[in-house]
Design an enzyme around this catalytic site. Sequence first.
Site, short mmCIF file in Angstrom:
data_model
loop_
_atom_site.label_atom_id
_atom_site.label_comp_id
_atom_site.label_asym_id
_atom_site.label_seq_id
_atom_site.Cartn_x
_atom_site.Cartn_y
_atom_site.Cartn_z
CG HIS A 20 -32.52 5.18 -28.47
ND1 HIS A 20 -33.13 4.07 -28.96
CD2 HIS A 20 -33.48 5.86 -27.79
CE1 HIS A 20 -34.39 4.04 -28.59
NE2 HIS A 20 -34.64 5.13 -27.89
CG HIS A 23 -35.04 6.42 -32.37
ND1 HIS A 23 -34.32 6.98 -31.36
CD2 HIS A 23 -36.35 6.50 -31.99
CE1 HIS A 23 -35.14 7.41 -30.41
NE2 HIS A 23 -36.38 7.12 -30.77
CB CYS A 128 -48.78 7.34 -20.50
SG CYS A 128 -46.97 7.25 -20.52
CB CYS A 131 -47.63 5.95 -24.31
SG CYS A 131 -46.94 4.69 -23.26
CB CYS A 145 -47.33 4.37 -18.08
SG CYS A 145 -46.89 3.71 -19.70
CG HIS A 148 -43.12 5.38 -20.83
ND1 HIS A 148 -44.11 5.14 -21.75
CD2 HIS A 148 -42.04 5.84 -21.51
CE1 HIS A 148 -43.66 5.48 -22.96
NE2 HIS A 148 -42.41 5.89 -22.84
CE LYS A 292 -39.26 -0.30 -21.12
NZ LYS A 292 -39.00 1.08 -21.38
CE LYS A 295 -30.88 10.75 -22.69
NZ LYS A 295 -30.98 11.92 -21.83
N1 MSP Z 1 -43.65 9.34 -32.65
C1 MSP Z 1 -44.08 8.01 -32.48
C2 MSP Z 1 -44.31 7.34 -33.82
C3 MSP Z 1 -45.27 8.02 -34.71
S1 MSP Z 1 -45.40 7.23 -36.25
C4 MSP Z 1 -46.72 7.95 -36.99
C5 MSP Z 1 -43.05 7.22 -31.68
N2 MSP Z 1 -41.83 7.72 -31.64
S2 MSP Z 1 -40.62 7.14 -30.77
O1 MSP Z 1 -39.52 8.02 -31.03
O2 MSP Z 1 -41.00 6.99 -29.41
O3 MSP Z 1 -40.31 5.68 -31.22
C6 MSP Z 1 -40.24 5.29 -32.50
C7 MSP Z 1 -39.86 3.85 -32.72
O4 MSP Z 1 -38.69 3.45 -32.02
C8 MSP Z 1 -40.95 2.88 -32.35
O5 MSP Z 1 -41.21 2.07 -33.50
C9 MSP Z 1 -40.33 2.03 -31.27
O6 MSP Z 1 -40.76 0.71 -31.34
C10 MSP Z 1 -38.87 2.13 -31.61
N3 MSP Z 1 -38.05 1.79 -30.46
C11 MSP Z 1 -37.85 2.55 -29.34
N4 MSP Z 1 -37.07 1.81 -28.50
C12 MSP Z 1 -36.79 0.61 -29.03
C13 MSP Z 1 -35.99 -0.48 -28.66
N5 MSP Z 1 -35.40 -0.54 -27.50
N6 MSP Z 1 -35.84 -1.49 -29.56
C14 MSP Z 1 -36.41 -1.43 -30.82
N7 MSP Z 1 -37.17 -0.42 -31.19
C15 MSP Z 1 -37.50 0.54 -30.26
O7 MSP Z 1 -43.41 6.22 -31.13
#
Ligand code: MSP
Length: 465
Positions: A20, A23, A128, A131, A145, A148, A292, A295
Amino acid sequence: MTNKKFYVTTPIYYPNDIPHIGHAYTTIAADIITRWHKIKGKEVFFLTGTDENAKKVFLAAEKKGKDTKKFVDELAEDFKDAWKKLNVDYDRFFRTTDKDHVKEVVNILNKTHKKGDIYKGVYEGYYCVGCEAYYTEKDLENGYCPIHKTKTELMKEESYFFKLSKFQKKLLELYEKNPEFISPKSKRHEIINRVKEGLRDLSISRKDYGWGIKIPFDKSHVVYVWYDALTNYYTATRKKGKEKFWPTDVHLVGKDILWFHAVIWPAMLMSAGIKIPKKIFAHGWWTFNKEKISKSRGKVINIDELISIAGVDSARYFLFRATPFGDDGDFSEKTLIDRHNNELADKLGNLVSRVSTLVEKYDVEKTENKLLKKLNLKKIEKLFKNYEFDKVLNEIFSFIDICNEYIQNKKPWETKDKKILYELKESILKISELLWPFIPETSEKITKQFNAKKIKKGEILFKKI
Ligand code: MSP
């Protein structure tokens, strides 16, 4: 040039669902940084990928009734597709189920074990799965959490621990000696204060539940997913020809996972005797219409939705124009469309269209470019170095305004002044180069159009919505 190489990473994403906007944000940022350094003639290594050995991934596959490996294979493809659609040009798509990675995790664990920094104990506390992190009772909000808002798991289990507490002093020294190691500044203080409060040893194994990398010195345990995942950045540089990229120039991460990168990761490396990365940059979070992104509540923007609003370049532009990279931002379709119409179409599109039309008619004549001197390149360089992308774009667009005013004042359609048109043409080429990291597709179109032997009025770059 002294340093000709640059290594940038994104977090590796959990493949428990499709990508999304959150990412996409970090990944496009890494792409912008990569392209910027490429323009400067550097050799860049840009790493992204998926974090597959997680319990939440295992549970998501189970819920869908799919084999875990098959499940992650499919989702890894979804991430690759997304980056392709967004014009993200990475060098390696890293998967923690890749063979070279498993080998390296085992290697680092063995080194740390030999150093005496791993011991066996019992982990008692909360976990969690969202997380993939441990919590104490005081971290939780009524047992839930804090991130979450879901119920946490109360655990009591035999576990191997990493002596994180031992590294408190060394970590504080690292932050002290390298003021930019944790960026931006505001985040730096937060981490330092927390580290000063003291560090608890970290549980780095779980009893094997059927997924994950086995602990080399006790096969009944699997490696805690964060210990495994962080290692990816190093593994990727163990390949032939890639060694020179270590240590990482910048790890881009979201603010929620800064702790893992700024505290746990350097401590792991210190224990294993490996050099420490140069910088961890934490960006803010996007909300969607002030809520926020979630999903379960249907408040999520996936990649196709993001692109469908106004195209890839407008999406890329908006994400970095609207909000400082370290701050939280609010996403709405309307604000994206406003920027698309008012800035990309009315300012940039208009300038390109007017100048190309006039040059097609009257041609250019080489002269000293006084107009271009109004572009403050030094300032742009400095802003970029601090990842102040919104300000970089602001500078570029101020110059676009100057160019548009220049046409208005000089009236080349009346004077047919080829020298004025030359200045404008060359300025547009410079603008296009500077915008390449942000809006590569459009930039390439402009560059091609204005580098042609016979410059012609082209198609409209940004149709108004
Ligand atoms: N797998 C771990 C990272 C391991 S790195 C060695 C992880 N994955 S994640 O898929 O949950 O999230 C990855 C990234 O997406 C994080 O940097 C997180 O901050 C970012 N984001 C998830 N939702 C977000 C927003 N709503 N806005 C901006 N970035 C966000 O954590």
